[in-house]
Scaffold this motif. Sequence first.
Motif, PDB file in Angstrom:
ATOM      1  N   LEU A 100       0.820  -1.209   0.000  1.00 44.02           N
ATOM      2  CA  LEU A 100       0.000   0.000   0.000  1.00 44.02           C
ATOM      3  C   LEU A 100       0.860   1.267   0.000  1.00 44.02           C
ATOM      4  CD1 LEU A 100      -2.860   1.173   0.096  1.00 44.02           C
ATOM      5  CD2 LEU A 100      -2.770   1.009   2.597  1.00 44.02           C
ATOM      6  N   ILE A 101       1.835   1.336   0.887  1.00 40.67           N
ATOM      7  CA  ILE A 101       2.592   2.585   0.990  1.00 40.67           C
ATOM      8  C   ILE A 101       3.530   2.780  -0.196  1.00 40.67           C
ATOM      9  CG2 ILE A 101       2.460   2.569   3.503  1.00 40.67           C
ATOM     10  CD1 ILE A 101       5.311   1.713   3.653  1.00 40.67           C
ATOM     11  N   THR A 102       3.978   1.699  -0.832  1.00 35.88           N
ATOM     12  CA  THR A 102       4.809   1.877  -2.027  1.00 35.88           C
ATOM     13  C   THR A 102       3.982   2.323  -3.222  1.00 35.88           C
ATOM     14  OG1 THR A 102       4.625  -0.519  -2.457  1.00 35.88           O
ATOM     15  CG2 THR A 102       6.622   0.255  -1.343  1.00 35.88           C
ATOM     16  N   SER A 103       2.664   2.403  -3.055  1.00 39.30           N
ATOM     17  CA  SER A 103       1.795   2.921  -4.124  1.00 39.30           C
ATOM     18  C   SER A 103       1.507   4.405  -3.949  1.00 39.30           C
ATOM     19  CB  SER A 103       0.472   2.144  -4.137  1.00 39.30           C
ATOM     20  OG  SER A 103       0.687   0.763  -4.342  1.00 39.30           O
ATOM     21  N   LEU A 104       2.013   5.010  -2.879  1.00 38.32           N
ATOM     22  CA  LEU A 104       1.733   6.421  -2.625  1.00 38.32           C
ATOM     23  C   LEU A 104       2.648   7.358  -3.400  1.00 38.32           C
ATOM     24  CD1 LEU A 104       1.055   6.321   1.224  1.00 38.32           C
ATOM     25  CD2 LEU A 104      -0.610   6.515  -0.628  1.00 38.32           C
ATOM     26  N   PHE A 105       3.720   6.815  -3.973  1.00 37.46           N
ATOM     27  CA  PHE A 105       4.603   7.577  -4.854  1.00 37.46           C
ATOM     28  C   PHE A 105       4.836   6.739  -6.106  1.00 37.46           C
ATOM     29  CE2 PHE A 105       5.527   9.338  -0.704  1.00 37.46           C
ATOM     30  CZ  PHE A 105       5.719  10.697  -0.952  1.00 37.46           C
ATOM     31  N   PRO A 106       4.401   7.199  -7.270  1.00 29.00           N
ATOM     32  CA  PRO A 106       4.552   6.387  -8.496  1.00 29.00           C
ATOM     33  C   PRO A 106       5.984   5.943  -8.760  1.00 29.00           C
ATOM     34  CG  PRO A 106       3.056   8.228  -8.892  1.00 29.00           C
ATOM     35  CD  PRO A 106       3.631   8.435  -7.517  1.00 29.00           C
ATOM     36  N   ASP A 107       6.974   6.805  -8.443  1.00 25.93           N
ATOM     37  CA  ASP A 107       8.370   6.443  -8.716  1.00 25.93           C
ATOM     38  C   ASP A 107       8.827   5.232  -7.912  1.00 25.93           C
ATOM     39  OD1 ASP A 107       8.594   8.510 -10.474  1.00 25.93           O
ATOM     40  OD2 ASP A 107       9.620   9.874  -9.106  1.00 25.93           O
ATOM     41  N   TRP A 108       8.163   4.933  -6.800  1.00 28.32           N
ATOM     42  CA  TRP A 108       8.563   3.807  -5.968  1.00 28.32           C
ATOM     43  C   TRP A 108       8.227   2.460  -6.624  1.00 28.32           C
ATOM     44  CZ3 TRP A 108       7.294   5.051  -0.136  1.00 28.32           C
ATOM     45  CH2 TRP A 108       7.934   6.249   0.221  1.00 28.32           C
ATOM     46  N   ASN A 109       7.448   2.487  -7.694  1.00 28.32           N
ATOM     47  CA  ASN A 109       6.999   1.250  -8.323  1.00 28.32           C
ATOM     48  C   ASN A 109       7.830   0.850  -9.531  1.00 28.32           C
ATOM     49  OD1 ASN A 109       4.517   0.648  -6.729  1.00 28.32           O
ATOM     50  ND2 ASN A 109       3.896   2.647  -7.498  1.00 28.32           N
ATOM     51  N   PHE A 225      -0.541  16.692  -3.950  1.00 30.18           N
ATOM     52  CA  PHE A 225      -0.587  15.230  -3.879  1.00 30.18           C
ATOM     53  C   PHE A 225       0.640  14.671  -3.163  1.00 30.18           C
ATOM     54  CE2 PHE A 225      -3.085  16.414  -7.636  1.00 30.18           C
ATOM     55  CZ  PHE A 225      -4.304  15.854  -7.289  1.00 30.18           C
ATOM     56  N   ILE A 226       1.803  15.297  -3.351  1.00 29.22           N
ATOM     57  CA  ILE A 226       2.999  14.870  -2.632  1.00 29.22           C
ATOM     58  C   ILE A 226       2.808  15.093  -1.133  1.00 29.22           C
ATOM     59  CG2 ILE A 226       5.456  15.262  -2.300  1.00 29.22           C
ATOM     60  CD1 ILE A 226       4.799  13.908  -4.923  1.00 29.22           C
ATOM     61  N   THR A 227       2.234  16.232  -0.786  1.00 28.10           N
ATOM     62  CA  THR A 227       1.982  16.544   0.622  1.00 28.10           C
ATOM     63  C   THR A 227       1.020  15.538   1.242  1.00 28.10           C
ATOM     64  OG1 THR A 227       2.295  18.897   0.120  1.00 28.10           O
ATOM     65  CG2 THR A 227       1.247  18.347   2.219  1.00 28.10           C
ATOM     66  N   ILE A 228      -0.040  15.189   0.509  1.00 23.00           N
ATOM     67  CA  ILE A 228      -1.005  14.202   1.012  1.00 23.00           C
ATOM     68  C   ILE A 228      -0.324  12.846   1.190  1.00 23.00           C
ATOM     69  CG2 ILE A 228      -3.118  12.936   0.479  1.00 23.00           C
ATOM     70  CD1 ILE A 228      -4.113  15.444  -0.979  1.00 23.00           C
ATOM     71  N   SER A 229       0.490  12.446   0.221  1.00 20.56           N
ATOM     72  CA  SER A 229       1.192  11.160   0.320  1.00 20.56           C
ATOM     73  C   SER A 229       2.094  11.116   1.542  1.00 20.56           C
ATOM     74  CB  SER A 229       2.016  10.909  -0.956  1.00 20.56           C
ATOM     75  OG  SER A 229       1.186  10.756  -2.084  1.00 20.56           O
ATOM     76  N   LEU A 230       2.809  12.208   1.782  1.00 20.17           N
ATOM     77  CA  LEU A 230       3.670  12.265   2.961  1.00 20.17           C
ATOM     78  C   LEU A 230       2.845  12.171   4.245  1.00 20.17           C
ATOM     79  CD1 LEU A 230       6.197  15.057   1.897  1.00 20.17           C
ATOM     80  CD2 LEU A 230       6.647  12.608   2.085  1.00 20.17           C
ATOM     81  N   GLY A 231       1.708  12.855   4.257  1.00 20.41           N
ATOM     82  CA  GLY A 231       0.836  12.794   5.430  1.00 20.41           C
ATOM     83  C   GLY A 231       0.308  11.393   5.679  1.00 20.41           C
TER      84      GLY A 231
END
Length: 328
Positions: A100-109, A225-231
Motif C-alpha cells: 500500500l505505501i509503495t503505491s503512494l509515490f509512483p516512482d517507488w513502483n 498530492f505529494i503533501t497528502i502522500s507524505l501525510g
Amino acid sequence: MTGTFKQKNSGNTLVLLVYGLILKFSIFLRPQGPLVQPDDDHFLYKWLIGFLEPLHLWPGVYSLIAFLLLYSQALLLNRVCNAQKMMARPNYLVAMSYMLITSLFPDWNYFSAPLLINSLLIWLFYRLNTLYNASKPGSVVFNAGLIMGFITLLYQPAIVFVFFLMLAVFIVRPFRIKEWLIGLLGVTAPYYFIGLVLYLTNQWDWKKLQPDISFSLPPMPDSIFITISLGLLVLPFIIGGFFVQNNLSKMFIQVRKSWSLLLVCLVTSTLIILINGGTNYVNWSLCAVPLAVFHGAAWFYPQGKLIPSIMHWLIFGYAMYLNYWLPA
C-alpha cells in the motif's frame, strides 16, 4: 481488508498478489525502463544498467521485474516480522502495508537502485535480528557488513547505512570493538574484490568505487498530492508507534530490540534524503521497509474494526487515484 490480512492464512499470499496487482497495474499500462540517477547510482547499478541497455528490453519487462520485487519484498518482510514475533500474533498486515505505501509515490513502483536495496535491507534486518542469540556473532556481523557493502555499491547515498550497521550492533550486542571492526571489514570486502577485478582487467579507477556525496535539503513538495502522500505515510506511523510503545512491556527483550532496530533504520533512511538532494522522491523509498512494519502495527492493535477500515480504504482509494487517474 485489514481483517482479512489480520489472519495468518496461507491463502492471503494469493490475496496479497491480487491486492498488489489492483494497486500497481498502472505500471503495466504506462511501463518505464529502469530509473537512472547519474549523481546517485553507484558502480554495481551502473554496471547492471550497462549490461541491460544493449538488450533493448521492452519497458514492460522492467515493470514486471519491479512488481515481482515489490511482492517478494512484502512477503519476505512479513515473514521476518512473524518469525521475530514483532506483534502478538502472526499476520499479513506488514505485507499489505508495504504494497500500500509503495503505491503512494509512483516512482517507488519502477525499477531503480533503491528498489533493489530494499531487498537487501530486509535481509540485513533479518541477519541483525539473529545476532541476539547467535553462537558465532562474528560471522553474523561480517555477513551483515557484506550485505551493507553491496548496498553502498548500488546507491551512493546509502553509505549512511554503515552508521545504521554500527548502531544496530551496539543495540543488539554488548559493546565489543572487535565486532565493530569485523562489521567494517565486511563492508569493505566487496570493494576489495571489485577493485581487484578492475585492476586485473586494466580498468582500475578509484573514482569508480569512491562514493561522491554531498548534503542538501530534499526537494520541497511541488504539488498537493505529494503533501497528502507524505501525510498518509506519517499518520499511520505515528499511530503504529503509539501502539507499539504501549505494548512494549508485554514484549520479550529481543522483540523490543527489533523495534529499536526498525526505528534506527527509519532515522537513517530519512537522513539519506538529505544526501545529494535530487529532484524526485525515488530515494525516499528507502523508508518503506521500516514504515511498513509500523503501519502494520497501526492496523493490528486497534480493538475496533471501523476506524482502521475507514483509514485503510481512504489510503487505498487515494493510491488508486494517484496511480490511475492523476496525469503523469
